[in-house]
Design a protein around this motif. Structure first.
Motif, PDB file in Angstrom:
ATOM      1  N   CYS A   7       0.843  -1.194   0.000  1.00 34.11           N
ATOM      2  CA  CYS A   7       0.000   0.000   0.000  1.00 34.11           C
ATOM      3  C   CYS A   7       0.877   1.243   0.000  1.00 34.11           C
ATOM      4  CB  CYS A   7      -0.912   0.019   1.233  1.00 34.11           C
ATOM      5  SG  CYS A   7      -2.111  -1.311   1.247  1.00 34.11           S
ATOM      6  N   MET A   8       2.126   1.100  -0.407  1.00 42.35           N
ATOM      7  CA  MET A   8       3.051   2.201  -0.282  1.00 42.35           C
ATOM      8  C   MET A   8       2.807   3.325  -1.263  1.00 42.35           C
ATOM      9  SD  MET A   8       6.578   0.311   0.718  1.00 42.35           S
ATOM     10  CE  MET A   8       6.515  -0.760  -0.711  1.00 42.35           C
ATOM     11  N   ALA A   9       1.922   3.124  -2.231  1.00 39.19           N
ATOM     12  CA  ALA A   9       1.575   4.243  -3.092  1.00 39.19           C
ATOM     13  C   ALA A   9       1.003   5.373  -2.251  1.00 39.19           C
ATOM     14  CB  ALA A   9       0.563   3.813  -4.141  1.00 39.19           C
ATOM     15  N   MET A  10       0.446   5.024  -1.111  1.00 38.96           N
ATOM     16  CA  MET A  10      -0.114   6.005  -0.188  1.00 38.96           C
ATOM     17  C   MET A  10       0.935   6.991   0.285  1.00 38.96           C
ATOM     18  SD  MET A  10      -1.697   5.211   3.582  1.00 38.96           S
ATOM     19  CE  MET A  10      -0.140   4.588   4.206  1.00 38.96           C
ATOM     20  N   ILE A  11       2.178   6.535   0.415  1.00 40.82           N
ATOM     21  CA  ILE A  11       3.193   7.396   1.010  1.00 40.82           C
ATOM     22  C   ILE A  11       4.335   7.718   0.071  1.00 40.82           C
ATOM     23  CG2 ILE A  11       2.712   6.559   3.331  1.00 40.82           C
ATOM     24  CD1 ILE A  11       5.207   4.856   3.177  1.00 40.82           C
ATOM     25  N   GLU A  67      17.785  -7.454  -1.383  1.00 41.17           N
ATOM     26  CA  GLU A  67      16.671  -6.590  -0.996  1.00 41.17           C
ATOM     27  C   GLU A  67      15.853  -6.208  -2.231  1.00 41.17           C
ATOM     28  OE1 GLU A  67      16.030  -2.242   1.192  1.00 41.17           O
ATOM     29  OE2 GLU A  67      17.958  -3.287   1.316  1.00 41.17           O
ATOM     30  N   TYR A  68      16.526  -5.853  -3.289  1.00 41.81           N
ATOM     31  CA  TYR A  68      15.851  -5.515  -4.542  1.00 41.81           C
ATOM     32  C   TYR A  68      15.001  -6.687  -5.029  1.00 41.81           C
ATOM     33  CZ  TYR A  68      15.598  -5.243  -9.669  1.00 41.81           C
ATOM     34  OH  TYR A  68      15.184  -5.284 -10.973  1.00 41.81           O
ATOM     35  N   LEU A  69      15.541  -7.905  -4.936  1.00 43.08           N
ATOM     36  CA  LEU A  69      14.809  -9.085  -5.396  1.00 43.08           C
ATOM     37  C   LEU A  69      13.564  -9.354  -4.555  1.00 43.08           C
ATOM     38  CD1 LEU A  69      17.687 -11.555  -6.334  1.00 43.08           C
ATOM     39  CD2 LEU A  69      16.154 -10.328  -7.886  1.00 43.08           C
ATOM     40  N   VAL A  70      13.603  -9.000  -3.270  1.00 39.97           N
ATOM     41  CA  VAL A  70      12.399  -9.142  -2.436  1.00 39.97           C
ATOM     42  C   VAL A  70      11.277  -8.287  -3.004  1.00 39.97           C
ATOM     43  CG1 VAL A  70      11.387  -8.637  -0.188  1.00 39.97           C
ATOM     44  CG2 VAL A  70      13.594  -9.785  -0.313  1.00 39.97           C
ATOM     45  N   TYR A  71      11.595  -7.055  -3.384  1.00 38.87           N
ATOM     46  CA  TYR A  71      10.579  -6.177  -3.965  1.00 38.87           C
ATOM     47  C   TYR A  71      10.074  -6.739  -5.293  1.00 38.87           C
ATOM     48  CZ  TYR A  71      11.231  -2.548  -0.495  1.00 38.87           C
ATOM     49  OH  TYR A  71      11.250  -1.862   0.678  1.00 38.87           O
ATOM     50  N   MET A  72      10.964  -7.281  -6.088  1.00 42.92           N
ATOM     51  CA  MET A  72      10.539  -7.866  -7.354  1.00 42.92           C
ATOM     52  C   MET A  72       9.605  -9.048  -7.115  1.00 42.92           C
ATOM     53  SD  MET A  72      11.646  -6.155  -9.911  1.00 42.92           S
ATOM     54  CE  MET A  72      11.531  -7.287 -11.299  1.00 42.92           C
ATOM     55  N   TYR A  73       9.910  -9.846  -6.116  1.00 40.46           N
ATOM     56  CA  TYR A  73       9.049 -10.995  -5.789  1.00 40.46           C
ATOM     57  C   TYR A  73       7.670 -10.513  -5.326  1.00 40.46           C
ATOM     58  CZ  TYR A  73       7.037 -14.842  -3.141  1.00 40.46           C
ATOM     59  OH  TYR A  73       6.177 -15.779  -2.649  1.00 40.46           O
ATOM     60  N   ILE A  74       7.659  -9.505  -4.466  1.00 41.32           N
ATOM     61  CA  ILE A  74       6.387  -8.987  -3.953  1.00 41.32           C
ATOM     62  C   ILE A  74       5.551  -8.401  -5.091  1.00 41.32           C
ATOM     63  CG2 ILE A  74       5.335  -7.219  -2.489  1.00 41.32           C
ATOM     64  CD1 ILE A  74       7.755  -7.590  -0.599  1.00 41.32           C
ATOM     65  N   LEU A  75       6.192  -7.649  -5.980  1.00 41.49           N
ATOM     66  CA  LEU A  75       5.472  -7.062  -7.109  1.00 41.49           C
ATOM     67  C   LEU A  75       4.927  -8.146  -8.040  1.00 41.49           C
ATOM     68  CD1 LEU A  75       7.843  -4.072  -7.851  1.00 41.49           C
ATOM     69  CD2 LEU A  75       5.458  -3.891  -7.134  1.00 41.49           C
ATOM     70  N   LYS A  76       5.744  -9.166  -8.307  1.00 41.48           N
ATOM     71  CA  LYS A  76       5.282 -10.244  -9.169  1.00 41.48           C
ATOM     72  C   LYS A  76       4.069 -10.941  -8.557  1.00 41.48           C
ATOM     73  CE  LYS A  76       6.524 -14.465  -9.247  1.00 41.48           C
ATOM     74  NZ  LYS A  76       7.058 -15.839  -9.382  1.00 41.48           N
ATOM     75  N   LYS A  78       1.947  -9.729  -6.392  1.00 40.69           N
ATOM     76  CA  LYS A  78       0.802  -8.817  -6.421  1.00 40.69           C
ATOM     77  C   LYS A  78       0.150  -8.809  -7.798  1.00 40.69           C
ATOM     78  CE  LYS A  78      -0.421  -3.950  -6.362  1.00 40.69           C
ATOM     79  NZ  LYS A  78       0.078  -2.581  -6.496  1.00 40.69           N
ATOM     80  N   TYR A  79       0.960  -8.658  -8.852  1.00 40.00           N
ATOM     81  CA  TYR A  79       0.411  -8.602 -10.201  1.00 40.00           C
ATOM     82  C   TYR A  79      -0.226  -9.921 -10.609  1.00 40.00           C
ATOM     83  CZ  TYR A  79       2.643  -4.082 -11.060  1.00 40.00           C
ATOM     84  OH  TYR A  79       3.008  -2.771 -11.020  1.00 40.00           O
ATOM     85  N   GLN A  80       0.401 -11.016 -10.252  1.00 39.54           N
ATOM     86  CA  GLN A  80      -0.164 -12.311 -10.622  1.00 39.54           C
ATOM     87  C   GLN A  80      -1.477 -12.572  -9.899  1.00 39.54           C
ATOM     88  OE1 GLN A  80       2.966 -15.253 -10.095  1.00 39.54           O
ATOM     89  NE2 GLN A  80       3.475 -15.141 -12.266  1.00 39.54           N
ATOM     90  N   ASN A  81      -1.569 -12.142  -8.654  1.00 41.62           N
ATOM     91  CA  ASN A  81      -2.818 -12.309  -7.909  1.00 41.62           C
ATOM     92  C   ASN A  81      -3.942 -11.493  -8.527  1.00 41.62           C
ATOM     93  OD1 ASN A  81      -1.645 -14.077  -6.112  1.00 41.62           O
ATOM     94  ND2 ASN A  81      -1.257 -12.540  -4.548  1.00 41.62           N
ATOM     95  N   VAL A 101       8.491  -2.661 -16.059  1.00 42.13           N
ATOM     96  CA  VAL A 101       7.809  -1.691 -15.199  1.00 42.13           C
ATOM     97  C   VAL A 101       8.079  -2.002 -13.731  1.00 42.13           C
ATOM     98  CG1 VAL A 101       5.555  -0.815 -14.467  1.00 42.13           C
ATOM     99  CG2 VAL A 101       6.015  -1.229 -16.894  1.00 42.13           C
ATOM    100  N   ALA A 102       8.040  -3.277 -13.380  1.00 38.58           N
ATOM    101  CA  ALA A 102       8.270  -3.682 -11.988  1.00 38.58           C
ATOM    102  C   ALA A 102       9.680  -3.318 -11.531  1.00 38.58           C
ATOM    103  CB  ALA A 102       8.035  -5.179 -11.832  1.00 38.58           C
ATOM    104  N   LYS A 103      10.651  -3.436 -12.423  1.00 38.57           N
ATOM    105  CA  LYS A 103      12.023  -3.054 -12.063  1.00 38.57           C
ATOM    106  C   LYS A 103      12.077  -1.591 -11.649  1.00 38.57           C
ATOM    107  CE  LYS A 103      14.511  -6.281 -15.098  1.00 38.57           C
ATOM    108  NZ  LYS A 103      15.379  -6.391 -16.290  1.00 38.57           N
TER     109      LYS A 103
END
Length: 320
Positions: A7-11, A67-76, A78-81, A101-103
């Motif tokens: 939900c970080m788009a909020m901040i 750390e960067y790969l954690v964000y990539m995993y979370i984004l993937k 989220k998008y797949q869900n 875009v995720a990068k």
């Protein structure tokens, strides 16, 4: 609250748009602040990536490849869900894939959260031992739910996940502290949302409007009369004080539930208004929340831009 990581788009005030216009130094992307006193960015990896390689530097704050790969995993995830399928291979405009875009999103999130987290000490914000343990327990469930393939591809460990979620929790607390002075005391009356039905006569013929008004009174069915005779595309709406036609809004909001106005003449024609519900409580509460949220975003974004000017940012080309 650390469960709200996506939900970080909020901040966040995304810096992705600056990637195309920033300069390059030794093939690294460098985002230079306009502040001459901004802290120089630490060195990033230029040749070969390992889990511990520094790939993003915000001043002296750094993020590793893990750390960067954690964000990539979370984004993937989220998008797949949301969309399903092999999301990384979906092609968007200009031959860009979801992964491209995720990068950029991952880089932006890391950069912004580093900047925000640097301000935690200013607000006296830190995580206690029990809070850190709670986060670790939570990310253990995330780690266990990941496939073995994803664990290998994204170099996932409980430590790498926990570190990211801890920083997100701190950033969210900094955000909440920053917006703490925003006035949330907004009266229901100021944002009251009223549902109405209305009849519009474009010609401005007051006599015609009055006759139709009397017909509606006698029939007890305002909406049917309005639909059969209006010059507007619709006969129903939700209205508040921010409606652009001030005279129309004032008349509508002056009515109580079940009341009908007289003929209202304006520069664009004349109206008869019927109040269905003088206070749509759920919509009023929603409007209040929207106004508060917008005020909070404005306050935070203004402050964030000042913080961002304190740092230069460097990004390894190996993650682009």
């Amino acid at each position: 609250m650390f469960k709200k990581i996506m939900c970080m788009a909020m901040i966040c005030v995304f810096i992705t748009a600056t990637l195309a216009g920033c300069k390059k130094d030794n093939n690294n992307i460098v985002i230079t602040s306009e502040n001459e006193d901004a802290k120089d960015a630490a060195a990033v990896e230029e040749k070969e990536l390992s889990a511990d390689s520094v790939v993003v530097a915000v001043g002296e704050q750094t993020a590793t490849y893990a750390e960067y790969l954690v964000y990539m995993y979370i984004l993937k995830t989220k998008y797949q869900n949301s969309i399903g399928g092999d999301i990384w291979n979906y092609t968007l405009s200009e031959n860009r894939s979801f992964k491209d875009v995720a990068k950029e999103q991952a880089i932006s999130l890391i950069s912004e959260l580093k900047i925000i987290s640097c301000k935690a000490e200013n607000y006296g914000i830190s995580l206690g031992t029990d809070e850190k343990e709670d986060i670790r327990k939570y990310v253990e469930t995330i780690y266990q739910s990941a496939s073995e393939e994803d664990k290998q591809e994204y170099k996932l460990t409980i430590d790498s996940l926990a570190n990211v979620y801890m920083e997100n929790e701190i950033a969210e607390r900094v955000y909440n502290a920053c917006i703490g002075a925003v006035d949330t005391n907004i009266s229901d009356e100021d944002v009251r949302q009223t549902s109405i039905q209305y009849l519009y006569i474009a010609s401005g013929d007051i006599d015609k409007a009055e006759k139709l008004r009397q017909k509606a009174v006698k029939s007890g069915d305002f909406l049917s009369v309005a639909r059969a005779n209006t010059d507007a595309e619709s006969c129903e709406m939700i209205i508040g004080r921010d409606y652009e036609n001030v005279a129309f809004a004032e008349t509508a909001l002056s009515l109580h539930t079940g009341e009908m106005s007289g003929v209202l003449t304006t520069g664009t024609g004349c109206y008869v208004i019927y109040c269905v519900n003088e206070n749509e409580e759920s919509l009023t509460a929603q409007k209040k929340e929207e106004i508060i949220s917008q005020s909070q975003r404005t306050v935070f974004e203004t402050q964030y831009k000042l913080w961002a000017e304190e740092f230069n940012i460097q990004i390894s080309p190996l993650i682009l």
